[in-house]
Design a protein around this motif. Structure first.
Motif, short mmCIF file in Angstrom:
data_model
loop_
_atom_site.label_atom_id
_atom_site.label_comp_id
_atom_site.label_asym_id
_atom_site.label_seq_id
_atom_site.Cartn_x
_atom_site.Cartn_y
_atom_site.Cartn_z
N ILE A 204 -19.15 11.96 2.90
CA ILE A 204 -17.87 11.24 2.99
C ILE A 204 -17.97 9.93 2.22
O ILE A 204 -18.96 9.20 2.35
N VAL A 205 -16.95 9.64 1.44
CA VAL A 205 -16.89 8.37 0.69
C VAL A 205 -15.74 7.55 1.27
O VAL A 205 -14.60 8.03 1.36
N ARG A 206 -16.06 6.32 1.68
CA ARG A 206 -15.02 5.42 2.21
C ARG A 206 -15.07 4.09 1.46
O ARG A 206 -16.15 3.62 1.09
N TYR A 207 -13.90 3.51 1.24
CA TYR A 207 -13.79 2.17 0.65
C TYR A 207 -13.29 1.21 1.73
O TYR A 207 -12.42 1.57 2.51
N ARG A 208 -13.84 0.00 1.73
CA ARG A 208 -13.28 -1.04 2.60
C ARG A 208 -12.28 -1.84 1.76
O ARG A 208 -12.66 -2.53 0.81
N ILE A 209 -11.01 -1.69 2.09
CA ILE A 209 -9.94 -2.37 1.34
C ILE A 209 -9.20 -3.28 2.31
O ILE A 209 -8.75 -2.83 3.37
N ASP A 210 -9.09 -4.55 1.96
CA ASP A 210 -8.47 -5.56 2.84
C ASP A 210 -9.09 -5.54 4.23
O ASP A 210 -8.40 -5.66 5.25
N GLY A 211 -10.40 -5.35 4.28
CA GLY A 211 -11.12 -5.44 5.55
C GLY A 211 -11.15 -4.18 6.39
O GLY A 211 -11.82 -4.13 7.41
N ILE A 212 -10.42 -3.13 5.97
CA ILE A 212 -10.33 -1.89 6.76
C ILE A 212 -10.96 -0.75 5.96
O ILE A 212 -10.66 -0.57 4.78
N CYS A 449 2.89 -6.27 3.16
CA CYS A 449 3.29 -5.87 1.80
C CYS A 449 4.71 -6.39 1.52
O CYS A 449 5.64 -6.08 2.28
N PRO A 450 4.90 -7.19 0.47
CA PRO A 450 6.23 -7.76 0.19
C PRO A 450 7.27 -6.71 -0.20
O PRO A 450 8.47 -6.96 -0.12
N ASN A 451 6.81 -5.51 -0.61
CA ASN A 451 7.75 -4.48 -1.06
C ASN A 451 8.39 -3.69 0.08
O ASN A 451 9.41 -3.04 -0.13
N CYS A 452 7.76 -3.74 1.28
CA CYS A 452 8.34 -2.94 2.38
C CYS A 452 8.42 -3.75 3.68
O CYS A 452 8.40 -3.19 4.77
N ILE A 453 8.49 -5.07 3.55
CA ILE A 453 8.55 -5.94 4.74
C ILE A 453 9.87 -5.74 5.48
O ILE A 453 10.93 -5.57 4.87
N THR A 454 9.80 -5.72 6.81
CA THR A 454 11.00 -5.58 7.62
C THR A 454 10.84 -6.45 8.88
O THR A 454 9.72 -6.67 9.34
N SER A 455 11.94 -6.95 9.40
CA SER A 455 11.87 -7.84 10.57
C SER A 455 12.19 -7.07 11.85
O SER A 455 12.84 -6.03 11.81
N TYR A 456 11.74 -7.62 12.98
CA TYR A 456 12.02 -6.99 14.27
C TYR A 456 11.80 -8.01 15.39
O TYR A 456 11.16 -9.05 15.19
N ASN A 457 12.32 -7.71 16.57
CA ASN A 457 12.05 -8.52 17.77
C ASN A 457 11.07 -7.78 18.67
O ASN A 457 11.12 -6.55 18.75
N GLU A 505 3.37 1.17 -2.93
CA GLU A 505 2.66 -0.01 -3.42
C GLU A 505 1.46 -0.37 -2.53
O GLU A 505 0.47 -0.88 -3.02
N CYS A 506 1.60 -0.14 -1.22
CA CYS A 506 0.52 -0.54 -0.29
C CYS A 506 -0.20 0.67 0.28
O CYS A 506 -0.87 0.57 1.31
N ASN A 507 -0.03 1.83 -0.35
CA ASN A 507 -0.67 3.07 0.12
C ASN A 507 -0.27 3.41 1.55
O ASN A 507 -1.07 3.88 2.35
N ASN A 508 1.01 3.10 1.86
CA ASN A 508 1.60 3.37 3.18
C ASN A 508 0.91 2.65 4.34
O ASN A 508 1.04 3.07 5.50
N SER A 509 0.18 1.59 4.05
CA SER A 509 -0.49 0.84 5.12
C SER A 509 0.39 -0.27 5.68
O SER A 509 0.18 -0.74 6.80
N GLY A 510 1.39 -0.73 4.89
CA GLY A 510 2.22 -1.86 5.31
C GLY A 510 1.61 -3.21 4.99
O GLY A 510 2.21 -4.25 5.25
N TYR A 511 0.39 -3.19 4.42
CA TYR A 511 -0.31 -4.44 4.11
C TYR A 511 -0.83 -4.43 2.67
O TYR A 511 -1.18 -3.38 2.13
N LYS A 512 -0.90 -5.62 2.08
CA LYS A 512 -1.45 -5.73 0.73
C LYS A 512 -2.09 -7.10 0.58
O LYS A 512 -1.43 -8.12 0.75
N SER A 513 -3.41 -7.12 0.33
CA SER A 513 -4.15 -8.38 0.13
C SER A 513 -4.40 -9.05 1.49
O SER A 513 -3.94 -8.57 2.54
N ARG A 514 -5.17 -10.17 1.47
CA ARG A 514 -5.52 -10.86 2.71
C ARG A 514 -5.38 -12.37 2.57
O ARG A 514 -5.37 -12.90 1.46
N ILE A 515 -5.31 -13.04 3.70
CA ILE A 515 -5.21 -14.50 3.73
C ILE A 515 -5.98 -14.98 4.96
O ILE A 515 -6.21 -14.21 5.89
N GLY A 516 -6.39 -16.24 4.96
CA GLY A 516 -7.18 -16.77 6.07
C GLY A 516 -6.33 -17.32 7.20
O GLY A 516 -5.21 -17.80 6.99
#
Length: 576
Positions: A204-212, A449-457, A505-516
């Motif tokens: 099995i080959v796995r990549y750690r992308i954005d910490g996951i 991910c800025p391309n699929c961001i959505t708001s909610y309560n 754009e985000c490989n259906n993860s909802g996230y892209k890149s990281r910040i502290g």
């Protein structure tokens, strides 16, 4: 790309900036060792799109944004990828007579003429942004599974696996191509680690992308020994050693990137597991703003890095971005008038003007030994990769006390925890209090991910769950103090949060890149006095909160409210 002179001319003639402001911008960009275009975008004088629209207008051509524009495969074949990468140009549409070309530099007429001769079509020039081009160029890469199927033709693997000689096996062409593809796609996907894990029937080959960790493919079991042998050859390790762990490193360099790979191989039940850590040596050093510091924390860091002596400590688990924060601070301090020396394991970024040494325990060059040697090199600023033992802690504290600025990291869960950790290393409390200027604790969260961001309560059930896990009132108070919410927003039910739906754009993860996310503890007279009196962690934390320190959890919730990250992501990295 357009040169500095051309950009200056466009900025002046397009009246983007007055001449005096432009001169100041040129000086500031030079001081930060970045291009004028990067400086203008970073300082929000113009957005990247706005700047390149002005460039298009100046040269009398149209502007196009390619970020979400699919390009037909036949168009991608027209210009070879090597030319696309070197000239930053891409064909995105054509008809029977014309071909539309997007480029960052519309003055590169030679390449347009080359494409005209090659295609017998009239080139129509468009300007686009470098980031838009980068997204479009990704379309040259096939999926890794498709690429693997192409390079492992039937029969090739079997022929490779039949060979007994590991050296020959590692030099077999399909094996070389498989390993090269795994490395290339990891770089392309911005992975931080590659895991190659043998199981009973496959690899099995796995990549750690954005910490996951994300599974990218499975390889046939029969090519396992060839792949491991190839990596051992690249990292200059023993091919015939299968019972002991081995560590090594190698580099991959092209015109586009320079990446160092740290290799760790360990025997497991079904063979040997390989983990490769990617260190991008061509990556640009970020600014404190880009790292994600909120305004008050940013001011604290800026104030303390200007102090001539003392210690600045960054804490957090492995992979939380501590070294990146230290390099960012070093970049601020890196001026011709000071001598900066470091002892690291490994050297992750090369910094011009900084004397960087790498520890080598095999020959006795340890952190403590290296630090002791550095003090004989007349340094003003010292960076120690990590304070791991009593000896290193003692030398670091003494160096801070004798007029040096010392930067280092510790493995603790929060900022306050660094202080007792130093005491555990037999550093007297009064020395910890008098030498420590600032302690930062941090974690990395994935950005929405800025391309699929959505708001909610938040639902009532989710709010109840949060109330069990954290002190909601304290979090809301901190958010209000940082102007992230208004006084009328009295509870979590009033707040709008954000998440990513998932897209291509985000490989259906909802996230892209990281910040502290950070907590920054400044050691002032009151805190120092408490440390000297051996105050408990709880008492120190209470006093720090009283003085307005934002905890990592609170910092995370502020960033979730601002739409930078999600509540789930903040809880994932802060709650044990």
């Amino acid at each position: 790309m357009l040169n500095q002179e051309q950009i200056q001319n466009i900025v002046l003639k397009s009246k983007i900036l007055p001449e005096a402001d432009l001169k100041k911008a040129i000086t500031e960009a030079a001081n930060e060792s970045i291009s004028l275009t990067e400086y203008l975008v970073r300082q929000k004088v113009l957005s990247e799109n706005g700047l390149y629209e002005s460039i298009a207008s100046f040269y009398g051509v149209s502007f196009v944004n390619l970020e979400r524009k699919p390009i037909r495969k036949d168009l991608l074949q027209i210009i070879p990828e090597a030319i696309v990468q070197s000239h930053q140009i891409i064909a995105f549409e054509k008809d029977e007579e014309n071909i539309k070309l997007a480029m960052a530099d519309p003055t590169d007429l030679e390449i347009a003429e080359f494409i005209k001769k090659k295609t017998n079509l009239r080139p129509e020039i468009f300007v686009t942004t470098p980031s838009s081009l980068k997204e479009a160029l990704k379309q040259y890469h096939k999926g890794i599974k498709a690429k693997f199927q192409e390079i492992s033709k039937p029969g090739e693997e079997e022929g490779a696996a039949d060979q007994k000689d590991l050296k020959k096996l590692a030099q077999d062409l399909p094996i070389i191509r498989i390993v090269d593809t795994l490395l290339e796609y990891a770089i392309y996907e911005s992975a931080s680690d590659i895991h190659i894990e043998p199981t009973e029937k496959e690899v099995i080959v796995r990549y750690r992308i954005d910490g996951i960790l994300r599974e990218v493919m499975t390889l046939p079991k029969k090519i396992q020994s060839g792949v491991v042998a190839r990596i051992k050859i690249l990292a200059n390790l023993k091919l015939d050693e299968h019972r002991l762990p081995q560590d090594g490193r190698f580099k991959v360099s092209t015109d586009e990137y320079k990446v160092a790979f740290r290799v760790s191989i360990i025997p497991v039940y079904d063979g040997e597991k390989v983990v490769l850590r990617l260190l991008n040596e061509s990556a640009q050093i970020l600014t404190l703003e880009q790292l994600g510091f909120l305004s008050k924390a940013y001011d604290l860091v800026k104030r303390n890095v200007q102090k001539p002596h003392g210690m600045i400590l960054v804490t957090g688990p492995t992979g939380s971005g501590k070294t990146t924060t230290l390099y960012t601070i070093l970049n601020i301090l890196n001026k011709p008038g000071v001598n900066i020396s470091t002892v690291e394991d490994p050297i992750e970024y090369r910094m011009p003007g900084v004397n960087q040494s790498q520890v080598n325990p095999k020959i006795g060059f340890t952190f403590s030994g290296g630090l002791r040697a550095l003090l004989r090199q007349d340094p003003n600023i010292i960076m120690v990769g990590e304070i791991r033992d009593n000896e290193t802690a003692e030398i670091a504290v003494n160096a801070a006390m004798t007029g040096h600025l010392v930067l280092s990291t510790l493995h603790t869960n929060d900022a306050v925890g660094a202080l007792p950790r130093l005491r555990e290393m037999n550093i007297p409390s009064f020395l910890v209090a008098t030498t420590t200027n600032l302690v930062m604790a941090q974690r990395l969260v994935r950005k929405i991910c800025p391309n699929c961001i959505t708001s909610y309560n938040l639902s009532t059930k989710a709010i109840r769950e949060l109330e069990k896990q954290l002190n909601v009132k304290e979090v809301l108070r901190a958010m209000e103090r940082e102007d992230a919410i208004s006084k009328s927003e009295t509870g979590l039910q009033d707040l709008l949060f954000y998440r990513g739906k998932g897209c291509r754009e985000c490989n259906n993860s909802g996230y892209k890149s990281r910040i502290g996310i950070y907590e920054v503890l400044e050691i002032d007279h009151e805190i120092a006095d408490m440390i000297t009196r051996n105050a408990t962690n709880e008492a120190l934390l209470e006093k720090a909160a009283e003085k307005g320190m934002i905890t990592m959890l609170e910092d995370g919730f502020i960033k979730a409210k601002l739409g930078i990250t999600s509540v789930e992501e903040v809880l994932r990295v802060t709650k044990d």
